[in-house]
Design a protein around this motif. Sequence first.
Motif, PDB file in Angstrom:
ATOM      1  N   ASN A  67       0.807  -1.215   0.000  1.00 63.30           N
ATOM      2  CA  ASN A  67       0.000   0.000   0.000  1.00 63.30           C
ATOM      3  C   ASN A  67       0.848   1.276   0.000  1.00 63.30           C
ATOM      4  N   ASN A  68       2.145   1.115  -0.222  1.00 61.33           N
ATOM      5  CA  ASN A  68       3.096   2.240  -0.294  1.00 61.33           C
ATOM      6  C   ASN A  68       3.128   3.062   0.992  1.00 61.33           C
ATOM      7  N   MET A  69       2.941   2.396   2.120  1.00 62.85           N
ATOM      8  CA  MET A  69       3.043   3.048   3.426  1.00 62.85           C
ATOM      9  C   MET A  69       4.433   2.729   3.991  1.00 62.85           C
ATOM     10  N   LEU A  70       5.407   3.460   3.476  1.00 63.02           N
ATOM     11  CA  LEU A  70       6.799   3.135   3.751  1.00 63.02           C
ATOM     12  C   LEU A  70       7.325   3.858   4.979  1.00 63.02           C
ATOM     13  N   PHE A  71       8.266   3.227   5.660  1.00 63.58           N
ATOM     14  CA  PHE A  71       8.926   3.848   6.807  1.00 63.58           C
ATOM     15  C   PHE A  71       9.927   4.899   6.321  1.00 63.58           C
ATOM     16  N   GLU A  72      10.275   5.792   7.220  1.00 69.63           N
ATOM     17  CA  GLU A  72      11.251   6.837   6.925  1.00 69.63           C
ATOM     18  C   GLU A  72      12.647   6.404   7.394  1.00 69.63           C
ATOM     19  N   ARG A  73      13.647   6.827   6.641  1.00 76.29           N
ATOM     20  CA  ARG A  73      15.022   6.615   7.116  1.00 76.29           C
ATOM     21  C   ARG A  73      15.345   7.764   8.066  1.00 76.29           C
ATOM     22  N   VAL A  74      15.370   7.463   9.353  1.00 77.18           N
ATOM     23  CA  VAL A  74      15.504   8.509  10.369  1.00 77.18           C
ATOM     24  C   VAL A  74      16.937   8.657  10.869  1.00 77.18           C
ATOM     25  N   TRP A  75      17.798   7.750  10.454  1.00 78.46           N
ATOM     26  CA  TRP A  75      19.212   7.836  10.843  1.00 78.46           C
ATOM     27  C   TRP A  75      20.025   7.084   9.805  1.00 78.46           C
ATOM     28  N   GLU A  76      21.202   7.609   9.483  1.00 82.34           N
ATOM     29  CA  GLU A  76      22.058   6.931   8.521  1.00 82.34           C
ATOM     30  C   GLU A  76      23.522   7.246   8.800  1.00 82.34           C
ATOM     31  N   LYS A  88      13.422  -0.559  22.487  1.00 82.34           N
ATOM     32  CA  LYS A  88      13.126  -0.354  23.912  1.00 82.34           C
ATOM     33  C   LYS A  88      13.458   1.066  24.346  1.00 82.34           C
ATOM     34  N   ALA A  89      14.516   1.639  23.773  1.00 82.66           N
ATOM     35  CA  ALA A  89      14.855   3.027  24.099  1.00 82.66           C
ATOM     36  C   ALA A  89      13.816   3.991  23.525  1.00 82.66           C
ATOM     37  N   LEU A  90      13.339   3.709  22.302  1.00 84.42           N
ATOM     38  CA  LEU A  90      12.349   4.584  21.674  1.00 84.42           C
ATOM     39  C   LEU A  90      10.964   4.419  22.289  1.00 84.42           C
ATOM     40  N   LYS A  91      10.679   3.245  22.793  1.00 86.08           N
ATOM     41  CA  LYS A  91       9.358   2.940  23.354  1.00 86.08           C
ATOM     42  C   LYS A  91       9.016   3.889  24.498  1.00 86.08           C
ATOM     43  N   LYS A  92      10.023   4.376  25.208  1.00 85.90           N
ATOM     44  CA  LYS A  92       9.796   5.304  26.316  1.00 85.90           C
ATOM     45  C   LYS A  92       9.184   6.609  25.810  1.00 85.90           C
ATOM     46  N   ARG A  93       9.558   7.004  24.563  1.00 84.92           N
ATOM     47  CA  ARG A  93       9.025   8.241  23.982  1.00 84.92           C
ATOM     48  C   ARG A  93       7.776   7.984  23.145  1.00 84.92           C
ATOM     49  N   TYR A  94       7.700   6.774  22.548  1.00 84.18           N
ATOM     50  CA  TYR A  94       6.607   6.464  21.631  1.00 84.18           C
ATOM     51  C   TYR A  94       5.943   5.150  22.061  1.00 84.18           C
ATOM     52  N   PRO A  95       4.996   5.230  22.998  1.00 80.45           N
ATOM     53  CA  PRO A  95       4.357   4.008  23.514  1.00 80.45           C
ATOM     54  C   PRO A  95       3.650   3.185  22.429  1.00 80.45           C
ATOM     55  N   GLN A  96       3.226   3.851  21.337  1.00 83.51           N
ATOM     56  CA  GLN A  96       2.500   3.149  20.277  1.00 83.51           C
ATOM     57  C   GLN A  96       3.425   2.357  19.349  1.00 83.51           C
ATOM     58  N   THR A 152      11.930   3.692  10.558  1.00 82.88           N
ATOM     59  CA  THR A 152      10.835   3.628  11.531  1.00 82.88           C
ATOM     60  C   THR A 152       9.599   4.299  10.924  1.00 82.88           C
ATOM     61  N   PRO A 153       8.437   4.192  11.564  1.00 84.03           N
ATOM     62  CA  PRO A 153       7.282   4.994  11.125  1.00 84.03           C
ATOM     63  C   PRO A 153       7.623   6.479  11.164  1.00 84.03           C
ATOM     64  N   ASP A 154       6.937   7.263  10.355  1.00 84.70           N
ATOM     65  CA  ASP A 154       7.345   8.661  10.161  1.00 84.70           C
ATOM     66  C   ASP A 154       7.127   9.559  11.371  1.00 84.70           C
ATOM     67  N   TYR A 155       6.404   9.072  12.378  1.00 90.80           N
ATOM     68  CA  TYR A 155       6.205   9.927  13.555  1.00 90.80           C
ATOM     69  C   TYR A 155       7.420   9.922  14.487  1.00 90.80           C
ATOM     70  N   VAL A 156       8.359   9.037  14.265  1.00 94.11           N
ATOM     71  CA  VAL A 156       9.575   9.021  15.090  1.00 94.11           C
ATOM     72  C   VAL A 156      10.485  10.151  14.630  1.00 94.11           C
ATOM     73  N   SER A 157      10.881  10.991  15.561  1.00 94.54           N
ATOM     74  CA  SER A 157      11.689  12.170  15.256  1.00 94.54           C
ATOM     75  C   SER A 157      13.153  11.795  14.989  1.00 94.54           C
ATOM     76  N   ARG A 158      13.725  12.432  13.969  1.00 93.65           N
ATOM     77  CA  ARG A 158      15.145  12.240  13.698  1.00 93.65           C
ATOM     78  C   ARG A 158      15.991  12.689  14.882  1.00 93.65           C
ATOM     79  N   ASP A 159      15.554  13.763  15.535  1.00 89.96           N
ATOM     80  CA  ASP A 159      16.313  14.260  16.691  1.00 89.96           C
ATOM     81  C   ASP A 159      16.299  13.243  17.827  1.00 89.96           C
TER      82      ASP A 159
END
Length: 420
Positions: A299-308, A336-344, A402-409
């Motif tokens: 469905n072209n719902m692709l993840f974003e490259r948030v770090w490289e 597990k580190a990201l889960k603290k900021r993004y429970p979903q 990751t999904p696009d709601y995860v911040s690069r920062d």
Amino acid sequence: MNKKELILSLTEGFVLSYRDPLGNDILMDQAIKRITLTSAFRKLDRIKQNGPTCLVYPGAVHTRLCHSLGVYYTGRQILLSVLENSNPEFTVSGMRSFLVACLLHDIGHFPYAHSLKELSIKEHEELAGEIILNDKELFDAVKNSGAAVEDVIAIIDDKKKATGEVEIYRHILSGALDPDKLDYLNRDAFFCGVPYGNQNNGYIISKLHILNNRIAIEHSAYASIEHILFSKYLMYKNIYWHKDVRSATCMIKKALLSAIRDKKIAVEDLYFIDDYDFDMIPQKYKEYEPLSLITAVRNNMLFERVWEREWYLDHELKELSSNIYSRFEAEDRIYKALKKRYPQLKEYEVIIDIPEPISFEADVAILENDGSYKKFSDVTKLFTKDVEQQFASSLRYIGIYTPDYVSRDIIKEVIDGREY
């Protein structure tokens, strides 16, 4: 058999044709065309040549069937050219075996096969041999084509023993100037609507010889090899490893590796299927959430490259991700580190992408005017060993998707702060 008779065997009766979008009439005789009508060969029309590339380049929906026809066409042109230019010790049976091998070289492909190379899977060349031997319709068509079945398999699969004439054909089919590469660069560029891969195949083929049982090219055309290698670089940079294509690829890979690790599916379940069968996998295992990544890609719902990070740079994450099993562990730690900021966030939605290594080496003999020859590496001023390494290393990145709601920062904070 003399040269004239060999050339005649490649032309007489070749009156049936397929019209190729690249502008070629692909000629064959009745016996060879019969192979293209088998169910095993027609299945290739249900496997896209470039997988998810069409999500970025919508025209790239061409299939492995049309590519296989193109490889056959190019292989036949190569045979005609080297017969004109040199005196190879060919036989009619050998040449027909080569043409059939060109036609069937991808018969063992299944969707995303290249993405699973880190697993102990059968190579598509090995699967090709199994299909030829076990599919009665295809086996009979190959046998009745004037080709030798075992020679066809040995030309396709370099793990099979090969000597003499068969070894020559294997080298032609899998080398720096092979019909596979000459076709896919032009074909992929055409369907993607880009100029990067275009080669003057007619000119290149006209300059080919057989020298010491290997393909050689006249010195006047050695720059064509540089062109091919540079085209390969540009196609990887802009098409094959476009960041969104990498996203789709790593999402599919994560879904499959997770399912295989958790014993939901077996690698063998993927052999011999086509794109339609593949797209149905999530429906068969609805309870297994990681396979929803396959549906997301469709469905072209692709993840974003948030770090490289460039692959050639040392980094702890590179070491932690050195193989697929340690990569799972590294992904879990980052999750597990990201889960603290993004429970979903879900566990399978953190993906480390590491493209496979590629090579820009060319093992081709350059034929000089006096009949001597040199290695391509001794002639080229462009593709030196250092430049080859720079081309390869500049393309490879280790990335996190990751999904696009995860911040690069946030991801940078997690990685740089060693929170994983």
